[in-house]
Motif scaffolding. Structure first.
Motif, PDB file in Angstrom:
ATOM      1  N   LYS A  75       0.835  -1.194   0.000  1.00 23.54           N
ATOM      2  CA  LYS A  75       0.000   0.000   0.000  1.00 23.54           C
ATOM      3  C   LYS A  75       0.871   1.246   0.000  1.00 23.54           C
ATOM      4  N   ASP A  76       0.361   2.309  -0.626  1.00 21.49           N
ATOM      5  CA  ASP A  76       1.068   3.592  -0.598  1.00 21.49           C
ATOM      6  C   ASP A  76       0.545   4.424   0.575  1.00 21.49           C
ATOM      7  N   GLN A  77       1.151   5.570   0.808  1.00 19.70           N
ATOM      8  CA  GLN A  77       0.792   6.409   1.964  1.00 19.70           C
ATOM      9  C   GLN A  77      -0.647   6.923   1.887  1.00 19.70           C
ATOM     10  N   ILE A  78      -1.147   7.166   0.697  1.00 19.33           N
ATOM     11  CA  ILE A  78      -2.534   7.626   0.549  1.00 19.33           C
ATOM     12  C   ILE A  78      -3.499   6.524   0.973  1.00 19.33           C
ATOM     13  N   GLN A  79      -3.237   5.292   0.559  1.00 24.00           N
ATOM     14  CA  GLN A  79      -4.091   4.167   0.944  1.00 24.00           C
ATOM     15  C   GLN A  79      -4.032   3.904   2.447  1.00 24.00           C
ATOM     16  N   ILE A  80      -2.850   4.027   3.018  1.00 24.53           N
ATOM     17  CA  ILE A  80      -2.686   3.817   4.460  1.00 24.53           C
ATOM     18  C   ILE A  80      -3.457   4.879   5.236  1.00 24.53           C
ATOM     19  N   LYS A  81      -3.362   6.113   4.814  1.00 21.09           N
ATOM     20  CA  LYS A  81      -4.089   7.213   5.474  1.00 21.09           C
ATOM     21  C   LYS A  81      -5.598   6.976   5.407  1.00 21.09           C
ATOM     22  N   LYS A  82      -6.067   6.541   4.255  1.00 20.48           N
ATOM     23  CA  LYS A  82      -7.490   6.256   4.061  1.00 20.48           C
ATOM     24  C   LYS A  82      -7.942   5.128   4.991  1.00 20.48           C
ATOM     25  N   GLN A  83      -7.136   4.067   5.094  1.00 20.75           N
ATOM     26  CA  GLN A  83      -7.472   2.962   5.993  1.00 20.75           C
ATOM     27  C   GLN A  83      -7.597   3.445   7.437  1.00 20.75           C
ATOM     28  N   LYS A  84      -6.650   4.266   7.870  1.00 22.28           N
ATOM     29  CA  LYS A  84      -6.672   4.766   9.253  1.00 22.28           C
ATOM     30  C   LYS A  84      -7.909   5.616   9.518  1.00 22.28           C
ATOM     31  N   GLU A  85      -8.266   6.466   8.568  1.00 20.63           N
ATOM     32  CA  GLU A  85      -9.440   7.334   8.730  1.00 20.63           C
ATOM     33  C   GLU A  85     -10.720   6.506   8.848  1.00 20.63           C
ATOM     34  N   VAL A  86     -10.856   5.508   7.995  1.00 24.47           N
ATOM     35  CA  VAL A  86     -12.047   4.659   8.030  1.00 24.47           C
ATOM     36  C   VAL A  86     -12.071   3.831   9.308  1.00 24.47           C
ATOM     37  N   LEU A  87     -10.935   3.288   9.688  1.00 23.32           N
ATOM     38  CA  LEU A  87     -10.886   2.478  10.903  1.00 23.32           C
ATOM     39  C   LEU A  87     -11.267   3.301  12.128  1.00 23.32           C
TER      40      LEU A  87
END
Length: 179
Positions: A75-87
Motif C-alpha cells: 500500500k502507498d501512503q494515501i491508501q494507508i491514510k485512508k485505511q486509518k481514517e475509516v478504521l
C-alpha cells in the motif's frame, strides 16, 4: 453442554448482507460485519460511505464488527491514510455500541496497537501476525489473540505460551489458510 458457534465475517456491503442473512437462517451462525482494509484501498469515498452507513444501520444486529483493521502490504501512503481514517470511524461505532472488534492487521501491528489505546474497545486480533513483544503489549491491554494453523507453519507457536487462556482464540481463517 456447549454449543458450536460459527462467526461469519463480512468484508464489505454484499458479504455483510450475506452474513446477516445466514445469522437469520441458522441460530449457530453469528454475523460479524465490517469493511476489510484491502477493500478500503480499492474503492472510492462514495462506496466507503455506503459501507459505513450499512454498518451503522445494522451494528445492533451483528454479533461483532470484524475484518476491519490496517493492511500495509503493498500500500502507498494515501491508501494507508485512508485505511486509518475509516478504521477510526469504525472504532467509534464499535465503542458507541459496545461491540467486539475482530481486527485484521498486516505489517501494521505497532500502528494498530497505538490506535486501540485511544478507544474503549473489546478487541481480538484475528490471525495474529505480531512478534512476542507486540503480543505481550496486546495482552497487557486485554486484547484477544486468535491463532490459525499458520502459527505452526510460520514457527510462531512459542508466542502462544505467553497468552493468558482467557485471551486465546483459535480460528481456521478458511479458505484463506489451510487447516
Amino acid at each position: 453442554k456447549g454449543k458450536m458457534i460459527l462467526l461469519n465475517a463480512g468484508e464489505e456491503y454484499k458479504s455483510n448482507i450475506i452474513s446477516l442473512s445466514l445469522q437469520d437462517k441458522y441460530d449457530w451462525v453469528k454475523a460479524c460485519i465490517g469493511l476489510h482494509p484491502n477493500i478500503i484501498s480499492n474503492i472510492d469515498d462514495n462506496e466507503i460511505n455506503k459501507n459505513i452507513e450499512f454498518i451503522i444501520k445494522n451494528v445492533d444486529k451483528a454479533f461483532a464488527i470484524s475484518e476491519v483493521g490496517l493492511d500495509y502490504k503493498n500500500k502507498d501512503q494515501i491508501q494507508i491514510k485512508k485505511q486509518k481514517e475509516v478504521l477510526e470511524k469504525i472504532f467509534q461505532i464499535a465503542e458507541k455500541h459496545n461491540k467486539v472488534v475482530i481486527i485484521h492487521t498486516r505489517k501494521a501491528m505497532d500502528d494498530m496497537l497505538d490506535m486501540i489505546k485511544s478507544f474503549k474497545l473489546r478487541v481480538i486480533f484475528h490471525n495474529f501476525e505480531g512478534n512476542l513483544s507486540q503480543c505481550k503489549k496486546a495482552c497487557d491491554m486485554n486484547v484477544g489473540i486468535s491463532i490459525s494453523t499458520g502459527f505452526i507453519k510460520f514457527k510462531k507457536d512459542t508466542i502462544i505460551k505467553h497468552v493468558k487462556d482467557e485471551l486465546l482464540f483459535s480460528e481456521t481463517d478458511s479458505p484463506a489458510l489451510s487447516p
